[in-house]
Design a protein around this motif. Structure first.
Motif, mmCIF file in Angstrom:
data_model
loop_
_atom_site.group_PDB
_atom_site.id
_atom_site.type_symbol
_atom_site.label_atom_id
_atom_site.label_comp_id
_atom_site.label_asym_id
_atom_site.label_seq_id
_atom_site.Cartn_x
_atom_site.Cartn_y
_atom_site.Cartn_z
ATOM 1 N N SER A 299 0.846 -1.194 0.000
ATOM 2 C CA SER A 299 0.000 0.000 0.000
ATOM 3 C C SER A 299 0.877 1.237 0.000
ATOM 4 N N GLN A 300 0.280 2.345 -0.362
ATOM 5 C CA GLN A 300 1.003 3.613 -0.334
ATOM 6 C C GLN A 300 0.599 4.367 0.924
ATOM 7 N N CYS A 301 -0.428 5.186 0.855
ATOM 8 C CA CYS A 301 -0.817 5.945 2.048
ATOM 9 C C CYS A 301 -1.608 5.076 3.022
ATOM 10 N N GLY A 302 -2.234 4.009 2.541
ATOM 11 C CA GLY A 302 -2.965 3.087 3.405
ATOM 12 C C GLY A 302 -4.437 3.384 3.552
ATOM 13 N N PHE A 303 -4.923 4.492 2.991
ATOM 14 C CA PHE A 303 -6.320 4.864 3.163
ATOM 15 C C PHE A 303 -7.265 3.791 2.626
ATOM 16 N N CYS A 304 -7.008 3.305 1.429
ATOM 17 C CA CYS A 304 -7.919 2.336 0.823
ATOM 18 C C CYS A 304 -7.524 0.892 1.089
ATOM 19 N N THR A 305 -6.419 0.674 1.782
ATOM 20 C CA THR A 305 -5.925 -0.684 2.034
ATOM 21 C C THR A 305 -6.957 -1.579 2.726
ATOM 22 N N PRO A 306 -7.696 -1.101 3.739
ATOM 23 C CA PRO A 306 -8.707 -1.995 4.340
ATOM 24 C C PRO A 306 -9.723 -2.505 3.331
ATOM 25 N N GLY A 307 -10.161 -1.639 2.423
ATOM 26 C CA GLY A 307 -11.112 -2.059 1.401
ATOM 27 C C GLY A 307 -10.508 -3.056 0.437
ATOM 28 N N ILE A 308 -9.247 -2.860 0.089
ATOM 29 C CA ILE A 308 -8.560 -3.813 -0.806
ATOM 30 C C ILE A 308 -8.460 -5.162 -0.118
ATOM 31 N N VAL A 309 -8.069 -5.167 1.139
ATOM 32 C CA VAL A 309 -7.957 -6.417 1.906
ATOM 33 C C VAL A 309 -9.304 -7.130 1.944
ATOM 34 N N MET A 310 -10.374 -6.402 2.177
ATOM 35 C CA MET A 310 -11.696 -7.026 2.249
ATOM 36 C C MET A 310 -12.145 -7.564 0.892
ATOM 37 N N SER A 311 -11.681 -6.967 -0.181
ATOM 38 C CA SER A 311 -12.018 -7.469 -1.525
ATOM 39 C C SER A 311 -11.306 -8.769 -1.839
ATOM 40 N N LEU A 312 -10.138 -8.967 -1.234
ATOM 41 C CA LEU A 312 -9.372 -10.172 -1.490
ATOM 42 C C LEU A 312 -9.929 -11.328 -0.696
#
Length: 133
Positions: free
Chosen positions: A120-133
């Motif tokens: 991740s870069q800034c981490g803002f959208c990382t939780p959503g990406i993790v949940m999509s996986l």
């Protein structure tokens, strides 16, 4: 009065939503039609890992999983944009947020791999990406 062959007095009306969030039973007495699942998670439950990004379902920062029973009794899991999902749409379902899959001390394997591989870069959208996986 009849509507679609039903008598209005025979319909089992409910005024409460019942669902689960991260394994915890939730009852909502005062849901309003305009309230989204994202608003409820953040404002009512204090689960701020699910983010509001674009507000249009395009960025995925608000992604959660919603599990419900199919007509044949199987459990079906779906990735849902919480910014678009009306709160009433999860009645009878189980919602899992990023807080429900792991912690900083014991992360989910996907969370661990994203962190280990600098995914991740800034981490803002990382939780959503993790949940999509």
């Amino acid at each position: 009065q009849k509507a679609g062959g039903l008598k209005a007095g025979d319909v089992p009306w409910r005024t409460q939503l019942s669902f689960y969030v991260n394994g915890k039973a939730i009852k909502v007495q005062d849901a309003e039609p305009h309230q989204t699942l994202l608003w409820f998670l953040r404002e009512r439950l204090g689960l701020t890992g699910t983010k509001l990004g674009c507000g249009e379902g395009g960025c995925g920062a608000c992604t959660v999983t919603v599990a419900q029973f199919s007509n044949d009794g199987r459990v079906v899991h779906r990735a849902v944009n919480a910014c678009l999902a009306p709160l009433c749409s999860v009645d009878g379902c189980h919602v899992t947020t990023v807080e429900g899959i792991g912690t900083s001390n014991k992360p989910h394997p996907v969370q661990r791999r994203v962190a280990e591989l600098h995914g991740s870069q800034c981490g803002f959208c990382t939780p959503g990406i993790v949940m999509s996986l």
